[in-house]
Design an enzyme around this catalytic site. Structure first.
Site, PDB file in Angstrom:
ATOM      1  N   THR A  47       0.829  -1.204   0.000  1.00 45.50           N
ATOM      2  CA  THR A  47       0.000   0.000   0.000  1.00 45.50           C
ATOM      3  C   THR A  47       0.864   1.254   0.000  1.00 45.50           C
ATOM      4  O   THR A  47       0.433   2.311  -0.448  1.00 45.50           O
ATOM      5  CB  THR A  47      -0.917  -0.016   1.246  1.00 45.50           C
ATOM      6  OG1 THR A  47      -1.684  -1.217   1.209  1.00 45.50           O
ATOM      7  CG2 THR A  47      -1.841   1.180   1.298  1.00 45.50           C
ATOM      8  N   TYR A 134       6.562 -11.376   4.650  1.00 49.26           N
ATOM      9  CA  TYR A 134       5.421 -10.735   4.007  1.00 49.26           C
ATOM     10  C   TYR A 134       5.004 -11.629   2.839  1.00 49.26           C
ATOM     11  O   TYR A 134       5.599 -11.592   1.772  1.00 49.26           O
ATOM     12  CB  TYR A 134       5.937  -9.373   3.539  1.00 49.26           C
ATOM     13  CG  TYR A 134       5.000  -8.332   3.034  1.00 49.26           C
ATOM     14  CD1 TYR A 134       3.634  -8.496   2.993  1.00 49.26           C
ATOM     15  CD2 TYR A 134       5.519  -7.112   2.580  1.00 49.26           C
ATOM     16  CE1 TYR A 134       2.812  -7.485   2.517  1.00 49.26           C
ATOM     17  CE2 TYR A 134       4.713  -6.102   2.111  1.00 49.26           C
ATOM     18  CZ  TYR A 134       3.357  -6.292   2.074  1.00 49.26           C
ATOM     19  OH  TYR A 134       2.569  -5.284   1.590  1.00 49.26           O
ATOM     20  N   LYS A 162       3.191 -12.625   7.942  1.00 46.78           N
ATOM     21  CA  LYS A 162       1.954 -12.023   7.443  1.00 46.78           C
ATOM     22  C   LYS A 162       1.380 -12.949   6.385  1.00 46.78           C
ATOM     23  O   LYS A 162       2.011 -13.183   5.358  1.00 46.78           O
ATOM     24  CB  LYS A 162       2.290 -10.672   6.822  1.00 46.78           C
ATOM     25  CG  LYS A 162       1.181  -9.984   6.059  1.00 46.78           C
ATOM     26  CD  LYS A 162       1.719  -8.662   5.499  1.00 46.78           C
ATOM     27  CE  LYS A 162       0.719  -7.906   4.648  1.00 46.78           C
ATOM     28  NZ  LYS A 162       0.431  -8.567   3.379  1.00 46.78           N
TER      29      LYS A 162
END
Lengths: 295, 295
Positions: A47, A134, A162
């Site tokens: 993001t 991630y 994550k």
């Protein structure tokens, strides 16, 4: 950052203005997250457009984040295609005051499990802050097997994994599956905002939240309810945001979040790195409608 | 570079040594292609690891290629995730003497057709050399529709479309389909070396050749036979290389080509950008066996 991070890790945008880092707008966005008291601020995630920014821009983003975060821990995305670039970004992030780093195995040539393990092995060796693995197959085009999660989670300095959102009927079994193969002090974080409430209820420790980067209170309300075990409240809070979840599915969460930030006056128009374009007008109206329902 | 490029466009590796550009080795590789009289030398393609290199490294690669190419036209990959980065790379390639550029729509966030069109529209406007549209969904994770190929091919300065290999029974229809929607002076190039002979026989103008970057004579033999209409000879020449085509399918053409170049003594060991690793020992033996069959 504690060894088992919990709560809401908010992912702010990195707004551009005329193709340059818009530092004042970014500082506004980060200060808002600090004021809302999110648990962590994760800059330069997907993001935060890390993949699109130069090394100099990324350094400036970290410096601005640390200055604006008012003591809230700042985690920094250090992904790049080449191991040596990742290592240089890790060094610079730590020098600039990062409390943790996030690493996604970006790919251009398809990577093998051993190559991705090698990347995490090389990078974690040199760290003096915790690392979040991630796993974001929608952007990295690499899919972790459970076995590889276990191998990587056992490396030094790995603090959290994550995970991408499992299918709705697979949330609990998937979290159990991962929990069984990783060390006790490694947290499991959920991404995929529409799945966050059910994943936190099923035992995820933290939420890597896109919506939390622009509407932090809404994310905190969901996470608090879920972590206190109030399933009805958590799911109801999440359901209030279903207009955003639908827009995320249709346009990608990045374009929708940028439209929210633009609508709220936090960032200027055209804040995304080209060739990515902002939402078309009809979707912007849907964003405005979904925002007005929250009030 | 003529307006309808034809023949063999050879894609050399960009060898590294201790994680730095190995310019002497690269110059050896390029000089070998020039001596073999390939039609074009396309540096910084996927085989040239463009996505892994810094802007400064890419500039040095172009300068070295132009110096070593001995007058053979040099085309340069200018792909990057952000439009402004692509434009800067295009400027630098042209300043360094590139005769043409190649552009693949790299993606991290998934791109829409309009976003990819916008990228090519923005970049082609500023060019003073021809551009090859580089459709390589295996690495870019973007798939061109035929309609988008038509829109992009109509932009100024577009000289060629490099298409990924169609399924074996779709080679002729796919080439007819594309030919029908693009301007007459835009060439169709095939990538996917094992399909090259049949694609050239079916009317492709040129071959963007990975094997041609390291075994240029073998590629030229296939292309000459095909372009002269001698189907039996072209397919037989391609079949001589089937050991490589099998290894490409199994390990990716980049790792195999690097192993060939290492075996031939053209580049040092570990010439690929980490986290990418070279071939394991058994596959290196298969490379050696396939090379000895060629003699």
């Amino acid at each position: 950052m504690s060894r088992v991070p919990t709560g809401v890790s908010a992912f702010p945008l990195t707004p551009l203005r005329d193709d340059a880092f818009d530092r004042p707008a970014f500082e506004r966005v980060v200060a808002r997250l600090a004021a809302a008291e999110v648990d962590t601020i994760s800059v330069l995630g997907s993001t935060g457009s890390y993949a699109y920014l130069s090394r100099a821009e990324r350094r400036e983003v970290v410096e601005a984040a640390v200055a604006a975060a008012d003591g809230v821990p700042v985690s920094v995305g250090i992904g790049a295609l080449r191991t040596s670039q990742v290592q240089a970004l890790a060094e610079e992030a730590q020098e600039a005051g990062a409390d943790g780093v996030l690493l996604a195995p970006m790919s251009y040539q398809a990577l093998s499990d051993d190559e991705v393990f090698g990347l995490f092995d090389d990078v974690t060796r040199g760290l003096s802050v915790p690392l979040t693995v991630y796993d974001n197959p929608g952007t990295t085009h690499f899919t972790f097997t459970t076995e590889l999660v276990a191998r990587v989670a056992a490396l030094p300095n790995v603090a959290a994994i994550k995970i991408p959102p499992p299918a709705p009927d697979r949330v609990e079994p998937r979290i159990r599956e991962i929990r069984a193969v990783i060390p006790q002090n490694v947290a499991i974080g959920i991404s995929g905002d529409s799945t966050a409430a059910s994943a936190l209820l099923a035992g995820c420790d933290l939420w890597h939240s896109v919506i939390g980067g622009v509407l932090p209170e809404a994310a905190i309300d969901i996470a608090r309810a879920a972590r206190s075990g109030d399933a009805d409240a958590a799911l109801a809070e999440s359901d209030r945001l279903r207009g955003f979840w639908q827009l995320f599915a249709e346009h990608g969460s990045l374009r929708v979040t940028a439209a929210i930030a633009e609508h709220l006056g936090l960032v200027a128009a055209d804040s995304l790195p080209k060739p990515i374009r902002g939402l078309p007008a009809p979707a912007r109206q849907q964003v405005a409608d979904a925002l007005s329902l929250l009030d």
